[in-house]
Structures are given as structure tokens and as C-alpha cells.
Design a protein around this motif. Structure first.
Motif, mmCIF file in Angstrom:
data_model
loop_
_atom_site.group_PDB
_atom_site.id
_atom_site.type_symbol
_atom_site.label_atom_id
_atom_site.label_comp_id
_atom_site.label_asym_id
_atom_site.label_seq_id
_atom_site.Cartn_x
_atom_site.Cartn_y
_atom_site.Cartn_z
ATOM 1 N N HIS A 94 61.639 68.926 86.981
ATOM 2 C CA HIS A 94 60.409 68.261 87.404
ATOM 3 C C HIS A 94 59.575 69.290 88.165
ATOM 4 C CE1 HIS A 94 63.094 67.897 90.870
ATOM 5 N NE2 HIS A 94 62.005 67.849 91.614
ATOM 6 N N GLY A 95 58.409 68.900 88.614
ATOM 7 C CA GLY A 95 57.552 69.828 89.336
ATOM 8 C C GLY A 95 56.693 70.638 88.377
ATOM 9 N N LYS A 96 56.223 71.777 88.845
ATOM 10 C CA LYS A 96 55.268 72.595 88.086
ATOM 11 C C LYS A 96 55.896 73.304 86.890
ATOM 12 C CE LYS A 96 52.303 73.181 92.069
ATOM 13 N NZ LYS A 96 51.689 74.107 93.027
ATOM 14 N N GLY A 97 57.194 73.506 86.922
ATOM 15 C CA GLY A 97 57.857 74.139 85.790
ATOM 16 C C GLY A 97 57.708 75.651 85.772
ATOM 17 N N HIS A 98 57.805 76.208 84.567
ATOM 18 C CA HIS A 98 57.788 77.653 84.382
ATOM 19 C C HIS A 98 57.148 77.990 83.033
ATOM 20 C CE1 HIS A 98 61.489 76.227 82.434
ATOM 21 N NE2 HIS A 98 61.335 77.249 81.589
ATOM 22 N N CYS A 99 56.795 79.253 82.855
ATOM 23 C CA CYS A 99 56.310 79.779 81.572
ATOM 24 C C CYS A 99 57.397 80.694 81.024
ATOM 25 C CB CYS A 99 55.043 80.604 81.748
ATOM 26 S SG CYS A 99 53.601 79.684 82.251
ATOM 27 N N SER A 100 57.549 80.703 79.716
ATOM 28 C CA SER A 100 58.506 81.627 79.113
ATOM 29 C C SER A 100 57.888 82.265 77.879
ATOM 30 C CB SER A 100 59.830 80.921 78.786
ATOM 31 O OG SER A 100 59.622 79.722 78.095
ATOM 32 N N LYS A 101 58.244 83.525 77.672
ATOM 33 C CA LYS A 101 57.603 84.303 76.608
ATOM 34 C C LYS A 101 58.576 85.331 76.044
ATOM 35 C CE LYS A 101 53.480 87.074 75.854
ATOM 36 N NZ LYS A 101 52.213 87.535 76.410
ATOM 37 N N ALA A 102 58.534 85.484 74.716
ATOM 38 C CA ALA A 102 59.335 86.525 74.064
ATOM 39 C C ALA A 102 58.884 87.892 74.570
ATOM 40 C CB ALA A 102 59.165 86.450 72.549
ATOM 41 N N ILE A 103 59.800 88.835 74.582
ATOM 42 C CA ILE A 103 59.427 90.195 74.964
ATOM 43 C C ILE A 103 59.602 91.117 73.758
ATOM 44 C CG2 ILE A 103 59.803 89.952 77.432
ATOM 45 C CD1 ILE A 103 62.536 91.145 77.129
ATOM 46 N N GLU A 104 58.679 92.037 73.663
ATOM 47 C CA GLU A 104 58.676 93.042 72.592
ATOM 48 C C GLU A 104 58.664 92.426 71.201
ATOM 49 O OE1 GLU A 104 62.008 95.569 73.473
ATOM 50 O OE2 GLU A 104 61.074 96.357 75.289
ATOM 51 N N GLY A 105 58.202 91.175 71.073
ATOM 52 C CA GLY A 105 58.101 90.531 69.765
ATOM 53 C C GLY A 105 59.427 90.330 69.058
ATOM 54 N N LYS A 106 60.514 90.280 69.817
ATOM 55 C CA LYS A 106 61.850 90.183 69.211
ATOM 56 C C LYS A 106 62.299 88.743 69.023
ATOM 57 C CE LYS A 106 63.611 94.583 70.874
ATOM 58 N NZ LYS A 106 64.656 95.236 71.673
ATOM 59 N N LEU A 107 62.899 88.478 67.888
ATOM 60 C CA LEU A 107 63.596 87.238 67.617
ATOM 61 C C LEU A 107 64.773 87.151 68.598
ATOM 62 C CD1 LEU A 107 63.963 84.901 65.412
ATOM 63 C CD2 LEU A 107 65.703 86.412 64.474
ATOM 64 N N ARG A 108 65.007 85.968 69.144
ATOM 65 C CA ARG A 108 66.062 85.824 70.145
ATOM 66 C C ARG A 108 67.010 84.690 69.758
ATOM 67 N NH1 ARG A 108 65.951 82.661 75.231
ATOM 68 N NH2 ARG A 108 63.785 82.234 74.649
ATOM 69 N N HIS A 109 68.290 84.963 69.835
ATOM 70 C CA HIS A 109 69.311 83.933 69.664
ATOM 71 C C HIS A 109 69.897 83.656 71.051
ATOM 72 C CE1 HIS A 109 69.078 85.642 65.585
ATOM 73 N NE2 HIS A 109 69.186 84.364 65.260
ATOM 74 N N SER A 110 70.061 82.381 71.345
ATOM 75 C CA SER A 110 70.598 82.004 72.643
ATOM 76 C C SER A 110 71.470 80.767 72.501
ATOM 77 C CB SER A 110 69.479 81.768 73.658
ATOM 78 O OG SER A 110 68.564 80.792 73.188
ATOM 79 N N ILE A 111 72.216 80.507 73.547
ATOM 80 C CA ILE A 111 73.073 79.331 73.619
ATOM 81 C C ILE A 111 72.662 78.539 74.851
ATOM 82 C CG2 ILE A 111 75.422 78.498 73.944
ATOM 83 C CD1 ILE A 111 76.382 81.036 72.508
ATOM 84 N N PHE A 112 72.419 77.244 74.666
ATOM 85 C CA PHE A 112 72.139 76.329 75.767
ATOM 86 C C PHE A 112 73.417 75.547 76.032
ATOM 87 C CE2 PHE A 112 67.269 75.590 75.072
ATOM 88 C CZ PHE A 112 67.051 76.951 75.113
ATOM 89 N N VAL A 113 73.781 75.448 77.301
ATOM 90 C CA VAL A 113 74.958 74.681 77.705
ATOM 91 C C VAL A 113 74.495 73.622 78.705
ATOM 92 C CG1 VAL A 113 77.278 74.757 78.679
ATOM 93 C CG2 VAL A 113 76.417 76.717 77.354
ATOM 94 N N PRO A 114 74.185 72.410 78.231
ATOM 95 C CA PRO A 114 73.753 71.336 79.147
ATOM 96 C C PRO A 114 74.867 70.982 80.127
ATOM 97 C CG PRO A 114 73.247 70.777 76.869
ATOM 98 C CD PRO A 114 74.142 71.980 76.834
ATOM 99 N N ILE A 115 74.465 70.648 81.357
ATOM 100 C CA ILE A 115 75.468 70.305 82.368
ATOM 101 C C ILE A 115 75.246 68.911 82.948
ATOM 102 C CG2 ILE A 115 76.093 72.654 82.918
ATOM 103 C CD1 ILE A 115 74.241 72.590 85.300
ATOM 104 N N GLU A 116 74.420 68.110 82.278
ATOM 105 C CA GLU A 116 74.232 66.710 82.697
ATOM 106 C C GLU A 116 74.309 65.824 81.499
ATOM 107 O OE1 GLU A 116 70.524 66.555 84.890
ATOM 108 O OE2 GLU A 116 71.616 67.001 86.704
#
Length: 116
Positions: A94-116
Motif C-alpha cells: 500500500h502507499g505510494k509504491g515504487h517504480c521498476s525498470k529493466a536495465i541495459e535492455g536485458k530480458l530478465r528471468h526471476s522467481i517470486f516467492v509469495p509469503i502471505e
């Protein structure tokens, strides 16, 4: 081991802090933390053109970058590059949040692990 943490204060501003992993055991295989709660795992592929304006996190979750980094800006103005192999715990649901952006135009693979 350091984990980046993005959290929200009582005024709705987001900030970064660092969390140090506490080791519970140590043996021939190395050090291990206690088992932390999690409710699933999500695999994600993000294009190199990724540029997401202000938003809160959809849930409390760890994000583990596998092969590329991401630039994240908190509402207090601090920007961090969360690189490949690094972990961030996002808690600004909640609140104002954040901005997120790719760097160097690279494709990114990630893993999200929810904790709720």
C-alpha cells in the motif's frame, strides 16, 4: 547474506533497508537459515523494455533475479539496482509504491516467492 527490503512507513512512503540473513545451523554443507514461510512460487520473464510506473507490490514476496537485474526506485527517491542472483523482499503493498525498470535492455528471468 544480504536481502534488499522495500517497505512502507506510516506516511505511505517507501524506503529501502538491508536485512541480514540469520544463520541457524552450520555444517559440512555450509550455513542454513531457519525455514521461512512461503505460499508458492511464481516464475516470471520480463522483457528488456520493462518500465513500470508507480505501483505497490501485489503481495508480500521475495523476488530472486536469476540472470539480469532491475532498477527499483522507492518513493523517498532512493534507487537500487537489484542484480542477477540478488534477493529483494517487497512489502510495500500500500502507499505510494515504487517504480521498476529493466536495465541495459536485458530480458530478465526471476522467481517470486509469495509469503502471505
Amino acid at each position: 547474506m544480504r536481502i534488499h527490503n522495500l517497505y512502507v512507513d506510516a506516511d505511505g512512503e517507501t524506503h529501502f533497508r538491508d536485512i541480514e540473513v540469520e544463520w541457524k545451523t552450520e555444517g559440512r554443507g555450509g550455513k542454513m537459515s531457519a525455514t521461512l514461510p512461503a505460499t508458492g512460487i511464481i516464475f516470471r520473464e520480463t522483457p528488456g523494455s520493462y518500465d513500470y510506473e508507480w505501483h505497490p507490490a501485489p503481495r508480500r514476496q521475495y523476488i530472486i533475479n536469476l540472470d539480469a537485474g532491475v532498477s527499483i526506485q522507492a518513493s523517498d527517491g532512493e534507487t537500487r539496482i537489484i542484480g542477477a542472483g540478488e534477493v529483494i523482499l517487497v512489502e510495500d503493498t500500500h502507499g505510494k509504491g515504487h517504480c521498476s525498470k529493466a536495465i541495459e535492455g536485458k530480458l530478465r528471468h526471476s522467481i517470486f516467492v509469495p509469503i502471505e
